[in-house]
Design a protein around this motif. Structure first.
Motif, PDB file in Angstrom:
ATOM      1  N   LEU A 118      -0.935  10.588  -7.439  1.00  0.00           N
ATOM      2  CA  LEU A 118      -1.769   9.511  -7.972  1.00  0.00           C
ATOM      3  C   LEU A 118      -0.905   8.385  -8.536  1.00  0.00           C
ATOM      4  N   ARG A 119      -0.677   7.345  -7.745  1.00  0.00           N
ATOM      5  CA  ARG A 119       0.125   6.210  -8.209  1.00  0.00           C
ATOM      6  C   ARG A 119      -0.780   5.243  -8.964  1.00  0.00           C
ATOM      7  N   SER A 177       6.239  -7.368 -11.163  1.00  0.00           N
ATOM      8  CA  SER A 177       5.104  -7.781 -10.348  1.00  0.00           C
ATOM      9  C   SER A 177       4.853  -6.732  -9.274  1.00  0.00           C
ATOM     10  N   GLN A 178       3.650  -6.175  -9.268  1.00  0.00           N
ATOM     11  CA  GLN A 178       3.279  -5.137  -8.297  1.00  0.00           C
ATOM     12  C   GLN A 178       1.871  -5.427  -7.784  1.00  0.00           C
ATOM     13  N   ARG A 179       1.793  -5.948  -6.589  1.00  0.00           N
ATOM     14  CA  ARG A 179       0.502  -6.309  -5.992  1.00  0.00           C
ATOM     15  C   ARG A 179       0.012  -5.144  -5.121  1.00  0.00           C
ATOM     16  N   ALA A 180      -0.235  -4.014  -5.801  1.00  0.00           N
ATOM     17  CA  ALA A 180      -0.594  -2.781  -5.096  1.00  0.00           C
ATOM     18  C   ALA A 180      -2.086  -2.732  -4.781  1.00  0.00           C
ATOM     19  N   VAL A 181      -2.407  -2.203  -3.600  1.00  0.00           N
ATOM     20  CA  VAL A 181      -3.802  -2.076  -3.169  1.00  0.00           C
ATOM     21  C   VAL A 181      -4.073  -0.629  -2.741  1.00  0.00           C
ATOM     22  N   PRO A 182      -5.330  -0.156  -2.879  1.00  0.00           N
ATOM     23  CA  PRO A 182      -5.671   1.257  -2.670  1.00  0.00           C
ATOM     24  C   PRO A 182      -6.076   1.587  -1.236  1.00  0.00           C
ATOM     25  N   ALA A 183      -5.160   1.445  -0.292  1.00  0.00           N
ATOM     26  CA  ALA A 183      -5.500   1.686   1.114  1.00  0.00           C
ATOM     27  C   ALA A 183      -5.906   3.135   1.362  1.00  0.00           C
ATOM     28  N   ALA A 184      -5.203   4.093   0.761  1.00  0.00           N
ATOM     29  CA  ALA A 184      -5.488   5.510   1.028  1.00  0.00           C
ATOM     30  C   ALA A 184      -6.873   5.912   0.534  1.00  0.00           C
ATOM     31  N   LEU A 185      -7.226   5.499  -0.665  1.00  0.00           N
ATOM     32  CA  LEU A 185      -8.541   5.849  -1.205  1.00  0.00           C
ATOM     33  C   LEU A 185      -9.661   5.255  -0.370  1.00  0.00           C
ATOM     34  N   ASP A 213       0.852  -1.178   0.000  1.00  0.00           N
ATOM     35  CA  ASP A 213       0.000   0.000   0.000  1.00  0.00           C
ATOM     36  C   ASP A 213       0.892   1.234   0.000  1.00  0.00           C
ATOM     37  N   GLU A 214       0.310   2.384   0.272  1.00  0.00           N
ATOM     38  CA  GLU A 214       1.035   3.649   0.126  1.00  0.00           C
ATOM     39  C   GLU A 214       2.138   3.840   1.165  1.00  0.00           C
ATOM     40  N   SER A 215       2.172   3.001   2.191  1.00  0.00           N
ATOM     41  CA  SER A 215       3.221   3.116   3.205  1.00  0.00           C
ATOM     42  C   SER A 215       4.548   2.511   2.741  1.00  0.00           C
ATOM     43  N   ALA A 216       4.532   1.757   1.649  1.00  0.00           N
ATOM     44  CA  ALA A 216       5.750   1.116   1.144  1.00  0.00           C
ATOM     45  C   ALA A 216       6.700   2.149   0.560  1.00  0.00           C
ATOM     46  N   GLY A 217       7.973   1.878   0.661  1.00  0.00           N
ATOM     47  CA  GLY A 217       8.976   2.778   0.129  1.00  0.00           C
ATOM     48  C   GLY A 217       9.199   2.583  -1.362  1.00  0.00           C
ATOM     49  N   PRO A 252       0.335  10.178  -1.102  1.00  0.00           N
ATOM     50  CA  PRO A 252       0.258   9.151  -2.149  1.00  0.00           C
ATOM     51  C   PRO A 252      -1.055   8.388  -2.085  1.00  0.00           C
ATOM     52  N   ALA A 253      -1.592   8.067  -3.248  1.00  0.00           N
ATOM     53  CA  ALA A 253      -2.833   7.288  -3.335  1.00  0.00           C
ATOM     54  C   ALA A 253      -2.712   6.319  -4.499  1.00  0.00           C
ATOM     55  N   ASN A 254      -2.786   5.029  -4.208  1.00  0.00           N
ATOM     56  CA  ASN A 254      -2.739   4.015  -5.264  1.00  0.00           C
ATOM     57  C   ASN A 254      -4.059   3.997  -6.019  1.00  0.00           C
ATOM     58  N   LEU A 255      -4.012   4.304  -7.310  1.00  0.00           N
ATOM     59  CA  LEU A 255      -5.197   4.196  -8.159  1.00  0.00           C
ATOM     60  C   LEU A 255      -5.145   2.834  -8.828  1.00  0.00           C
TER      61      LEU A 255
END
Length: 301
Positions: A159-160, A268-276, A125-129, A218-221
């Protein structure tokens, strides 16, 4: 609200402009040509490499949305890498300075999930570096280019964005003809995670960021349920009612795309939208199959 958009003519920008105007917002756009009269006095000329931007464009503006950036597709020669950097960082620095100078409350700035680099099957999530590699470094520098606006007290949203699925552009415009001819297939082993988002949710999320002050940083879209490339391949085959039996070997991708293969097609990017989600945003499309059917049919939700 009065919103100024840079990059309004692209796949995402044009849809966002229509959405914001339909919602009753006043939209101004920045263009790199002589401003026209279509839609009234809404176009303003700018020249990012020269740092030129009319102060009138910022008068009374509540939010600036910056979507500028050359496409990441193709081989990354050194000259191409510099173009990718310049097309993102230079416009962002110009807009961040203008936001700071004119006291604009919000800057909504494009970035990408490429910020995280290759994360394998680990949820991020957005806390990752920031990760490593050209794209991760580019995204980190891109986001850092907003610092002047943030120092001035503006709310800055980064907007990531993942892979945006829409029928009129992006990945689906390239893949749909191939899959419709049963020429689709997975990339490499197909185990790499793809952080996808429907165009419907992409536009809704950016509008939400414009309208809601609780969205900041940061916000994962990307949709809540990222899938592997193999899963994506099967889902797109189902959506167009064709088999997708082929495999593009990793070595062939690397021969064709050089380092872009490992940072785009095979990453490989297993990103999730925690901030939104924390800010109260609700996705229309949380499952890939429904998103593909709606977007390929031209549905906007």
């Amino acid at each position: 609200m009065r919103v100024l958009i840079a990059g309004s003519s692209g796949f995402i920008g044009s849809a966002l402009t229509t959405e914001l105007r339909g919602a009753g917002h006043e939209v101004r756009t920045l263009v790199r040509r002589q401003p026209g009269n279509v839609g009234g006095d809404t176009e303003y000329a700018w020249d990012p490499p020269r740092g030129a931007l009319s102060s009138e464009a910022l008068d009374g503006v509540d939010a600036v949305v910056n979507l500028c950036g050359a496409p990441l597709t193709g081989r990354w020669s050194e000259a191409r890498k510099q173009q990718l950097r310049d097309s993102r960082i230079v416009p962002t620095e110009v807009l961040a300075e203008a936001v700071a100078e004119h006291g604009v409350p919000s800057l909504i700035n494009a970035s990408a999930v490429g910020y995280y680099g290759d994360t394998g099957d680990t949820l991020v999530d957005e806390s990752a570096g920031a990760g490593s590699g050209f794209l991760a470094e580019l995204c980190a520098d891109w986001e850092q280019a907003t610092r002047q606006a943030q120092r001035a007290g503006a709310r800055v949203v980064r907007l990531r964005t993942g892979i945006v699925l829409g029928s009129d552009g992006g990945l689906l415009r390239v893949l749909k003809p191939l899959f419709s001819l049963a020429l689709g297939g997975r990339l490499g082993a197909g185990e790499q995670y793809m952080p996808w988002i429907s165009l419907t949710d992409q536009i809704a999320a950016i509008r939400y960021a414009v309208e809601h002050a609780e969205v900041s940083g940061p916000a994962n879209l990307s949709a809540p349920n990222p899938v592997t490339n193999a899963e994506f391949t099967r889902a797109l085959g189902r959506a167009v009612h064709r088999p997708a039996p082929w495999v593009v070997p990793s070595f062939a991708l690397r021969m064709a795309l050089s380092e872009a293969a490992d940072e785009m097609a095979l990453v490989s990017q297993r990103a999730v939208p925690a901030a939104l989600r924390s800010a109260g945003f609700s996705f229309t499309h949380t499952e890939l199959d429904a998103a593909l059917v709606d977007e390929l049919a031209g549905s906007r939700g």
